[in-house]
Design an enzyme around this catalytic site. Structure first.
Site, PDB file in Angstrom:
ATOM      1  N   ARG A  65       0.811  -1.218   0.000  1.00  0.00           N
ATOM      2  CA  ARG A  65       0.000   0.000   0.000  1.00  0.00           C
ATOM      3  C   ARG A  65       0.841   1.262   0.000  1.00  0.00           C
ATOM      4  O   ARG A  65       0.407   2.317  -0.478  1.00  0.00           O
ATOM      5  CB  ARG A  65      -1.000  -0.021   1.159  1.00  0.00           C
ATOM      6  CG  ARG A  65      -2.093  -1.065   0.975  1.00  0.00           C
ATOM      7  CD  ARG A  65      -3.086  -1.046   2.123  1.00  0.00           C
ATOM      8  NE  ARG A  65      -2.480  -1.414   3.374  1.00  0.00           N
ATOM      9  CZ  ARG A  65      -2.336  -2.673   3.824  1.00  0.00           C
ATOM     10  NH1 ARG A  65      -2.779  -3.670   3.095  1.00  0.00           N
ATOM     11  NH2 ARG A  65      -1.774  -2.931   4.978  1.00  0.00           N
ATOM     12  N   GLU A 102       5.310 -10.322  15.534  1.00  0.00           N
ATOM     13  CA  GLU A 102       4.797 -10.836  16.802  1.00  0.00           C
ATOM     14  C   GLU A 102       5.261 -12.284  16.986  1.00  0.00           C
ATOM     15  O   GLU A 102       5.744 -12.674  18.048  1.00  0.00           O
ATOM     16  CB  GLU A 102       3.277 -10.743  16.771  1.00  0.00           C
ATOM     17  CG  GLU A 102       2.653 -10.760  18.134  1.00  0.00           C
ATOM     18  CD  GLU A 102       1.147 -10.616  18.031  1.00  0.00           C
ATOM     19  OE1 GLU A 102       0.642 -10.211  16.975  1.00  0.00           O
ATOM     20  OE2 GLU A 102       0.471 -10.921  19.042  1.00  0.00           O
TER      21      GLU A 102
HETATM   22  P1  AMP Z   1       4.323  -2.175  11.765  1.00  0.00           P
HETATM   23  O1  AMP Z   1       5.605  -2.779  11.218  1.00  0.00           O
HETATM   24  O2  AMP Z   1       3.850  -2.834  13.010  1.00  0.00           O
HETATM   25  O3  AMP Z   1       4.452  -0.664  11.924  1.00  0.00           O
HETATM   26  O4  AMP Z   1       3.185  -2.468  10.711  1.00  0.00           O
HETATM   27  C1  AMP Z   1       3.068  -1.672   9.594  1.00  0.00           C
HETATM   28  C2  AMP Z   1       2.624  -2.436   8.363  1.00  0.00           C
HETATM   29  O5  AMP Z   1       1.547  -3.324   8.633  1.00  0.00           O
HETATM   30  C3  AMP Z   1       2.141  -1.452   7.328  1.00  0.00           C
HETATM   31  O6  AMP Z   1       2.654  -1.837   6.063  1.00  0.00           O
HETATM   32  C4  AMP Z   1       0.631  -1.528   7.390  1.00  0.00           C
HETATM   33  O7  AMP Z   1       0.099  -1.479   6.097  1.00  0.00           O
HETATM   34  C5  AMP Z   1       0.320  -2.851   8.086  1.00  0.00           C
HETATM   35  N1  AMP Z   1      -0.630  -2.690   9.213  1.00  0.00           N
HETATM   36  C6  AMP Z   1      -0.355  -2.892  10.538  1.00  0.00           C
HETATM   37  N2  AMP Z   1      -1.432  -2.684  11.305  1.00  0.00           N
HETATM   38  C7  AMP Z   1      -2.437  -2.332  10.465  1.00  0.00           C
HETATM   39  C8  AMP Z   1      -3.826  -1.972  10.639  1.00  0.00           C
HETATM   40  N3  AMP Z   1      -4.407  -1.917  11.862  1.00  0.00           N
HETATM   41  N4  AMP Z   1      -4.534  -1.650   9.540  1.00  0.00           N
HETATM   42  C9  AMP Z   1      -3.968  -1.682   8.306  1.00  0.00           C
HETATM   43  N5  AMP Z   1      -2.690  -2.019   8.075  1.00  0.00           N
HETATM   44  C10 AMP Z   1      -1.920  -2.348   9.128  1.00  0.00           C
END
Ligand code: AMP
Length: 181
Positions: A65, A102
């Site tokens: 995205r 996780e």
């Molecule tokens: P993080 O590495 O935990 O910051 O996760 C970020 C990635 O996971 C991004 O590429 C987001 O598109 C996806 N992501 C994580 N949580 C969500 C959520 N609640 N809604 C949509 N996309 C998410």
């Protein structure tokens, strides 16, 4: 600058899907922002206004995205787009960076020559959303490892309760357009 009512409007165009892709996750669905021409244009106008003065050389987007916003912004700024992809997707020689999930480990990659046209290139990193910041931190490290200068990391949505900003600010300044709970 976005006005408060414009931020509220953009927030209202994002659909929340409970328990996707697994129980307990409230998935922020940006397809409802993208298919709304008024909202997508308002967002891109704001990003163009913010980044035009920053003298950037490239916009790097995180699969998948992040590609949408990064590529749209790159053409608005008249500069190149660089993809940061999940392991095994890029065809030429790559540099990779692992990050913890996780449960388990994931890895993102960038082409080794992504910024070769311009040593010390000024790069903006883009993803749709920052949660824990793990993905973006790995992408930020990759951009630096291939010799570029990471000017800022941009997210359309920030989930502040997950602490991603604090983690990523060790690598670069962070800007998010919208905050969600
Ligand atoms: P993080 O590495 O935990 O910051 O996760 C970020 C990635 O996971 C991004 O590429 C987001 O598109 C996806 N992501 C994580 N949580 C969500 C959520 N609640 N809604 C949509 N996309 C998410």
């Amino acid at each position: 600058m976005l006005r408060d009512e414009e931020r509220t409007y953009l927030l209202e165009t994002i659909r929340e899907i409970p328990d996707f892709p697994k129980p307990g996750i409230r998935f922020k669905d940006i397809t409802t922002l993208l298919n709304n021409a008024k909202a997508f244009t308002l967002l891109m106008d704001h990003l163009q206004e913010r980044y035009e003065p920053m003298d950037l050389d490239f916009v790097a987007g995180i699969e998948s995205r992040g590609f949408i916003f990064a590529a749209a912004l790159a053409t608005r700024l008249g500069i190149g787009f660089v993809p940061v992809r999940k392991k095994g997707k890029l065809p030429y020689t790559t540099v990779g960076e692992k990050y913890a999930l996780e449960y388990g480990v994931d890895e993102v990659e960038i082409h080794i020559d992504a910024f070769h046209q311009k040593p010390g290139a000024r790069v903006l990193l883009v993803d749709d959303l920052i949660a824990t910041g793990g993905t973006a931190q790995a992408a930020a490290r990759l951009i630096k490892r291939v010799g570029a200068n990471l000017v800022e990391a941009l997210f359309i949505i920030e989930l502040p309760s997950l602490g991603g900003r604090e983690r990523l600010e060790r690598e670069a300044p962070v800007y998010s357009v919208l905050e969600c709970v």
